[in-house]
Each structure stands twice: as C-alpha cells, then as structure tokens.
Design an enzyme around this catalytic site. Structure first.
Site, PDB file in Angstrom:
ATOM      1  CG  HIS A   1      -6.640  -2.644 -12.595  1.00 28.09           C
ATOM      2  ND1 HIS A   1      -7.358  -2.323 -13.718  1.00 28.09           N
ATOM      3  CD2 HIS A   1      -5.338  -2.657 -12.981  1.00 28.09           C
ATOM      4  CE1 HIS A   1      -6.536  -2.128 -14.731  1.00 28.09           C
ATOM      5  NE2 HIS A   1      -5.298  -2.322 -14.308  1.00 28.09           N
TER       6      HIS A   1
ATOM      7  CG  HIS B   1      -0.217  -1.142 -12.613  1.00 27.27           C
ATOM      8  ND1 HIS B   1       0.084  -2.075 -13.579  1.00 27.27           N
ATOM      9  CD2 HIS B   1      -1.437  -0.647 -12.931  1.00 27.27           C
ATOM     10  CE1 HIS B   1      -0.901  -2.140 -14.450  1.00 27.27           C
ATOM     11  NE2 HIS B   1      -1.836  -1.274 -14.087  1.00 27.27           N
TER      12      HIS B   1
ATOM     13  NE  ARG C   1       4.195   1.211 -11.999  1.00 27.91           N
ATOM     14  CZ  ARG C   1       3.495   1.183 -13.120  1.00 27.91           C
ATOM     15  NH1 ARG C   1       3.402   0.066 -13.820  1.00 27.91           N
ATOM     16  NH2 ARG C   1       2.861   2.265 -13.550  1.00 27.91           N
TER      17      ARG C   1
ATOM     18  CG  HIS D   1      -5.577  -2.738 -21.416  1.00 25.82           C
ATOM     19  ND1 HIS D   1      -4.884  -1.836 -20.650  1.00 25.82           N
ATOM     20  CD2 HIS D   1      -5.912  -2.059 -22.543  1.00 25.82           C
ATOM     21  CE1 HIS D   1      -4.798  -0.678 -21.273  1.00 25.82           C
ATOM     22  NE2 HIS D   1      -5.420  -0.794 -22.429  1.00 25.82           N
TER      23      HIS D   1
ATOM     24  CG  HIS E   1      -8.802   0.082 -17.527  1.00 21.44           C
ATOM     25  ND1 HIS E   1      -9.030  -0.461 -18.756  1.00 21.44           N
ATOM     26  CD2 HIS E   1      -7.499  -0.172 -17.228  1.00 21.44           C
ATOM     27  CE1 HIS E   1      -7.910  -1.005 -19.199  1.00 21.44           C
ATOM     28  NE2 HIS E   1      -6.981  -0.855 -18.293  1.00 21.44           N
TER      29      HIS E   1
ATOM     30  CG  ASP F   1      -5.106   1.231 -14.326  1.00 16.66           C
ATOM     31  OD1 ASP F   1      -4.157   0.479 -14.030  1.00 16.66           O
ATOM     32  OD2 ASP F   1      -5.256   1.730 -15.462  1.00 16.66           O
TER      33      ASP F   1
ATOM     34  CG  HIS G   1       4.447   6.163 -14.431  1.00 21.03           C
ATOM     35  ND1 HIS G   1       5.010   5.054 -15.006  1.00 21.03           N
ATOM     36  CD2 HIS G   1       3.136   6.150 -14.794  1.00 21.03           C
ATOM     37  CE1 HIS G   1       4.093   4.397 -15.696  1.00 21.03           C
ATOM     38  NE2 HIS G   1       2.937   5.050 -15.579  1.00 21.03           N
TER      39      HIS G   1
END
Length: 417
Positions: free
Chosen positions: A55, A57, A59, A174, A227, A300, A304
C-alpha cells in the site's frame, strides 16, 4: 547473466552465529559455501527476506511533484523493501492496461525496489462502472482497488468482487462510510471537540467494514481491508474470519505509534485518512498483531509537497510518507513486544499470504530479495536525507534501531548505506 555475490559476517534472525550467504544468478545458492563474485561484509547485520509493501502512493503518473517512480522506489529500497504495490489514484487513474505495462517497464529499468502496480476496480475510480479487470490483470496488475475513494455503491463492489474472484485476484478497499465521515479532518472525540474541529467517527470505519464483510461473505471473494484504525473494525474482521469469510486486513505503523492527541498542536503533518485514533484503539490494533487477527503491516506511504502539508488542518491533504523508516520505527517501538520473528512475518510473509504469493524465505533456490538490518545501532531520523521527495516526518529527530544497511532485489544491490 547476473553477477554472483557473497554476503559475509551476517546473522539469521534470532541467531548470534556469523555466517556467509552465496547468491548466484539472482537466487540464493546456499549458506557457508566458498565465496563467489563480489564479497560484501555485512558487519554483523541480520539478514531477512526483503520487505513487501502492499500500500504505497508513488504518485506517477501526473503527480510527480510529490513523488515519482524513481524517488518512491529508491525510498522503498532504502527502507528494506524489495517489492512495492503502488496505488492507482494517480492522474490519470491507473485503469488502462497500457499504463500498467508502461509503469512496470519503467520501474524495471531503475534498479530499485520491484514495482507491482495495483489497478482501479472501477473506471476513473468513480465507483460506477467496472474497469477492464481481465485486461488489467493480463497487463501485470496484481490487485484491484479504488483506494483513495470509498466504494459507495454496494452492488458495484459486489460485481467487482465476483469478477476479481473469477480472475483469482484480491480486491482491497478503503473502508469508510463517506456520509458518516462527512468533512471530518480528525478522529471524532474529546480532542476534536476541544479543538473545535470536525470529527470523523470510528463508526464511519466500522459501518463500512461491516457492509464490505457481508459482501465478501456473499461472493466468496478475497477482500483485503486497508489501514484499519479502530478497535471496533478489527473486532468485526476477527468475527468474520472466525466464520470463514475470506478477508484479510492491514494496519499502518502510524496508527500504532501516534494518536489523535498529536493534533492538539494543529499540525497538519498528523492529518491522515483514516485519522489517528485513540490510545485504546492503538492498543487494540497491537493486540491484533499479536493474536494474528491482523495479517500484515503496510505504510500507506502518501507523499505530498511541503507547501500542501503546511496548509491549515481543514485544507491540508491527508497522508504521511515514511516508507524509509517503517521497519526501524516498528522494531524500536514494538520489537520486544512482538519479537523479531513476528515483526518480520508482518512485513514479509504476511503480505505474501494476502496476495497469494510464494512466502519468501532464506532457503537455497529462493529469489535473492534480501535486506540486511542493523538491529543494534541507534540512528536519528533525518528527513533531509530521505530518498523520497517528502523530506519531512512526524518522527524527525527520533533515535531508532533496525535500519536497513543493504537491500538486494533479484540479487542486485538496490540500496547500500
């Protein structure tokens, strides 16, 4: 043909004996054989199968200002991970077989962690129409998920589970009821009330987990719940498992090591989805790791830009990026409670079992996806040295043990400290 490699002065988990491991053509050849090829001194580190991340990200495509394959997979390798499952909530969404193939091809040329893309369950992750699941699997997608979005239409989720089941694939969800979550930015409770912030109740997770478990029972399909953050949701999963529902679940280190009390300073770095809950929830999740109710750990990893995370709590995006320190964090906080063998299982064999992959071992003939872990030396968390583009973390400055010193993927060096 891949080069031969010998790791010397290394230890198997829970052993004080120094040994040698020989690697040939990307596979473990055997223990304590004559050295071949390049020799790397492990300096007494503990060797384990490389970690598996279900899991993360990364991007790419479309959000490379936050992270890209190169930075994300380099960060994963630095964290001891040999394989990473990336999430499809990119721009465009990963719902096109050609995009799956291109991501795999690009990642294969980078020399970091191995990429196993997940693909969207529904077109555009809009929750209305199933994506071309068979073609996505054929292209190399390993899992279907609308992660980042909650599957609001129960019938669409049922159809997706049935289709995925016919393909032998896992669907991960999710699990939050969007209407109950509403505009909540943190756990609903005394802390949110004291701060005057909109809360996200534990019931939002529990209600959706209960619904999804019923659909999994109806379809017989393999459902993976991402999660988990609340005691109540874990109890629902535990009960469903007891009656044979084919469900698995993951817990993230941030839900074990942080609580909603961290939000009292209004720092958006602690804003995640689902939100940080109470200490009682964290304690219950830890018990789930101990008794086997929780199948694996996953980060997870959600990078950012600093500018995005420096907005106020109402507007800052959710997510923490820490794939590089997940194992040291868990080993330092819970190594004694869980034991090294259990902790490694949650990072390696547990994720493999969820996916139906071969459980990794240190036996001869197995792929040389390996990590060396320094379990003794304490090192400060220094975000500025992260491989990830998100060079900030809630654990900055904390001294942790268990840092990876070498990661091999297919017998090739993907990270070396």
């Amino acid at each position: 043909m891949k080069q031969n490699l010998t790791l010397t002065n290394i230890r198997r988990p829970n052993s004080a004996k120094s040994e040698t491991l020989t690697i040939e053509n990307g596979l473990i050849k055997g223990w304590n054989l004559p050295s071949e090829g390049e020799t790397i001194d492990g300096n007494g580190a503990t060797v384990a199968p490389a970690l598996l991340e279900l899991h993360a990200h990364l991007r790419e495509p479309g959000q490379e200002v936050k992270e890209d394959l190169a930075s994300g997979l380099a960060a994963a390798a630095a964290g001891g991970y040999g394989t990473v499952v990336c999430m499809p909530n990119t721009s465009p969404v990963i719902d096109d077989p050609a995009l799956v193939r291109s991501l795999i091809q690009k990642a294969n040329g980078l020399g970091f962690a191995r990429l196993r893309p997940s693909a969207a369950l529904t077109k555009g992750q809009a929750g209305k129409q199933l994506a071309e699941l068979s073609l996505l699997k054929e292209a190399g997608a390993c899992m279907f998920t609308d992660d980042g979005r909650t599957n609001e239409d129960a019938r669409v989720l049922r159809l997706g589970l049935e289709y995925a089941h016919s393909l032998g694939m896992v669907v991960s969800v999710h699990a939050e009821d969007a209407s109950l979550r509403a505009d909540g930015v943190m756990n609903e409770g005394p802390v949110s009330e004291a701060l005057g912030l909109p809360g996200n109740p534990a019931a939002a997770e529990a209600a959706r987990v209960a619904r999804d478990l019923e659909i999994a029972a109806l379809t017989g399909a393999r459902l993976h719940i991402q999660h988990l953050s609340t005691a109540r949701a874990l109890d629902l999963v535990r009960e469903a498992k007891s009656r044979g529902v084919p469900v698995t679940c993951e817990v993230c280190p941030h839900h074990l090591t942080l609580t909603d009390e961290a939000l009292r300073g209004f720092d958006p770095i602690y804003k995640v989805a689902p939100p940080l809950r109470t200490q009682a929830d964290a304690d219950h999740l830890l018990q789930g790791l101990l008794d086997g109710s929780v199948d694996c750990l996953a980060t997870d990893h959600a990078p950012h830009t600093r500018a995005e995370k420096e907005q106020d709590l109402l507007h800052a995006p959710s997510g923490i990026a820490y794939i590089e320190l997940a194992f040291p964090l868990m080993y330092t906080r819970f190594g004694e409670t869980l034991g090294l063998e259990k902790l490694l299982d949650l990072f390696t064999a547990g994720p493999a079992r969820v996916m139906g992959w071969t459980v990794p071992t240190l036996e001869a003939g197995q792929p040389a996806d390996l990590v060396l872990l320094d379990l003794e030396t304490a090192r400060k968390v220094e975000p500025q040295s992260f491989k990830s583009k998100a060079k900030f973390t809630p654990w900055a400055g904390e001294e942790l043990r268990g840092w990876p010193t070498l990661t091999l993927v297919g017998g090739e060096v993907a990270y070396r400290r």
